[in-house]
Write a protein that holds these residues in place. Structure first.
Motif, PDB file in Angstrom:
ATOM      1  N   GLY A  86      49.774 -28.282 -21.948  1.00 39.85           N
ATOM      2  CA  GLY A  86      49.402 -26.924 -22.326  1.00 39.85           C
ATOM      3  C   GLY A  86      48.024 -26.542 -21.832  1.00 39.85           C
ATOM      4  O   GLY A  86      47.802 -25.433 -21.341  1.00 39.85           O
ATOM      5  N   ALA A  87      47.081 -27.465 -21.942  1.00 41.06           N
ATOM      6  CA  ALA A  87      45.723 -27.186 -21.455  1.00 41.06           C
ATOM      7  C   ALA A  87      45.713 -27.013 -19.941  1.00 41.06           C
ATOM      8  O   ALA A  87      45.055 -26.107 -19.408  1.00 41.06           O
ATOM      9  N   LEU A  88      46.459 -27.854 -19.240  1.00 40.13           N
ATOM     10  CA  LEU A  88      46.554 -27.709 -17.787  1.00 40.13           C
ATOM     11  C   LEU A  88      47.225 -26.397 -17.399  1.00 40.13           C
ATOM     12  O   LEU A  88      46.820 -25.736 -16.442  1.00 40.13           O
ATOM     13  N   GLY A  89      48.246 -26.019 -18.161  1.00 44.18           N
ATOM     14  CA  GLY A  89      48.915 -24.753 -17.890  1.00 44.18           C
ATOM     15  C   GLY A  89      47.992 -23.562 -18.062  1.00 44.18           C
ATOM     16  O   GLY A  89      47.968 -22.651 -17.230  1.00 44.18           O
ATOM     17  N   ALA A  90      47.220 -23.556 -19.132  1.00 43.07           N
ATOM     18  CA  ALA A  90      46.291 -22.447 -19.362  1.00 43.07           C
ATOM     19  C   ALA A  90      45.200 -22.421 -18.302  1.00 43.07           C
ATOM     20  O   ALA A  90      44.761 -21.349 -17.872  1.00 43.07           O
ATOM     21  N   TYR A  91      44.779 -23.592 -17.856  1.00 44.74           N
ATOM     22  CA  TYR A  91      43.713 -23.659 -16.861  1.00 44.74           C
ATOM     23  C   TYR A  91      44.211 -23.196 -15.487  1.00 44.74           C
ATOM     24  O   TYR A  91      43.580 -22.392 -14.824  1.00 44.74           O
ATOM     25  N   PHE A  92      45.344 -23.707 -15.062  1.00 44.32           N
ATOM     26  CA  PHE A  92      45.826 -23.397 -13.719  1.00 44.32           C
ATOM     27  C   PHE A  92      46.518 -22.048 -13.608  1.00 44.32           C
ATOM     28  O   PHE A  92      46.627 -21.497 -12.516  1.00 44.32           O
ATOM     29  N   LEU A  93      46.999 -21.495 -14.707  1.00 48.80           N
ATOM     30  CA  LEU A  93      47.683 -20.204 -14.653  1.00 48.80           C
ATOM     31  C   LEU A  93      46.778 -19.030 -14.990  1.00 48.80           C
ATOM     32  O   LEU A  93      47.256 -17.904 -15.075  1.00 48.80           O
ATOM     33  N   ARG A  94      45.491 -19.276 -15.158  1.00 53.26           N
ATOM     34  CA  ARG A  94      44.578 -18.180 -15.458  1.00 53.26           C
ATOM     35  C   ARG A  94      44.382 -17.338 -14.198  1.00 53.26           C
ATOM     36  O   ARG A  94      44.516 -17.836 -13.073  1.00 53.26           O
ATOM     37  N   PRO A  95      44.044 -16.096 -14.371  1.00 55.11           N
ATOM     38  CA  PRO A  95      43.793 -15.240 -13.191  1.00 55.11           C
ATOM     39  C   PRO A  95      42.574 -15.729 -12.421  1.00 55.11           C
ATOM     40  O   PRO A  95      41.587 -16.157 -13.004  1.00 55.11           O
ATOM     41  N   LYS A  96      42.670 -15.654 -11.120  1.00 54.41           N
ATOM     42  CA  LYS A  96      41.567 -16.083 -10.276  1.00 54.41           C
ATOM     43  C   LYS A  96      40.520 -14.982 -10.217  1.00 54.41           C
ATOM     44  O   LYS A  96      40.839 -13.791 -10.148  1.00 54.41           O
ATOM     45  N   LYS A  97      39.270 -15.376 -10.238  1.00 46.76           N
ATOM     46  CA  LYS A  97      38.176 -14.395 -10.161  1.00 46.76           C
ATOM     47  C   LYS A  97      37.966 -14.003  -8.693  1.00 46.76           C
ATOM     48  O   LYS A  97      37.934 -14.854  -7.814  1.00 46.76           O
ATOM     49  N   ARG A  98      37.839 -12.724  -8.479  1.00 47.44           N
ATOM     50  CA  ARG A  98      37.602 -12.221  -7.126  1.00 47.44           C
ATOM     51  C   ARG A  98      36.104 -12.128  -6.886  1.00 47.44           C
ATOM     52  O   ARG A  98      35.326 -11.785  -7.757  1.00 47.44           O
ATOM     53  N   LEU A  99      35.748 -12.387  -5.654  1.00 48.01           N
ATOM     54  CA  LEU A  99      34.319 -12.309  -5.285  1.00 48.01           C
ATOM     55  C   LEU A  99      33.955 -10.950  -4.772  1.00 48.01           C
ATOM     56  O   LEU A  99      34.587 -10.171  -4.279  1.00 48.01           O
TER      57      LEU A  99
END
Length: 153
Positions: free
Chosen positions: A140-153
């Motif tokens: 679950g922790a890995l899922g929340a970490y890897f499925l979060r939206p990526k920050k745009r620069l």
């Protein structure tokens, strides 16, 4: 309610097919279930951003649900099909294989004797429950970490 539905669906989709059909051990299948639980929860709640702690909680719920389903299936199997001896022997074989590399033969013999008692079987089941919770939480922790939206620069 959304968390329970997501966890139940993740256990049905990931844990059973991986373990029963493909023979994947319970640990990796529970990690996959925890990961899928987060994915299903995000889709049900339309939440783009989930904290890792919430993902870990969802994975733990998934792990607890997976262990509960395992206990129920073991109970039904032993009551309906009279397989309690086979289940007990499989658990003892798993303990014996994990103790195969024990350095002290006396300790190994004492532990095998302990796990043949009802108290030892209870300790083994509690260890399995903790393992399910840890693996589900990790997924679950890995899922929340890897499925979060990526920050745009």
């Amino acid at each position: 309610p959304q968390a329970l539905r997501s966890a139940a669906f993740a256990v049905l989709v990931a844990a059973f097919p991986l373990s029963l059909l493909l023979g994947v051990p319970a640990g990796p299948s529970m990690v996959a279930s925890g990961f899928l639980c987060v994915m299903f929860y995000r889709r049900r709640t339309f939440s783009a951003q989930l904290k890792t702690s919430l993902g870990a909680f969802l994975g733990a719920v998934c792990g607890a649900m997976g262990f509960g389903v395992l206990l129920i299936s073991m109970a039904v199997g032993s009551l309906a099909f009279h397989t309690e001896g086979k289940i007990r022997q499989e658990m003892l074989d798993a303990v014996q294989s994990s103790l195969a590399n024990a350095p002290d033969p006396q300790v190994k013999a004492q532990l095998l004797d302990f796990f043949q008692t009802p108290t030892g079987m209870t300790v083994a089941l509690m260890g399995l429950a903790v393992g399910f919770l840890i693996c589900g939480t990790l997924g679950g922790a890995l899922g929340a970490y890897f499925l979060r939206p990526k920050k745009r620069l």
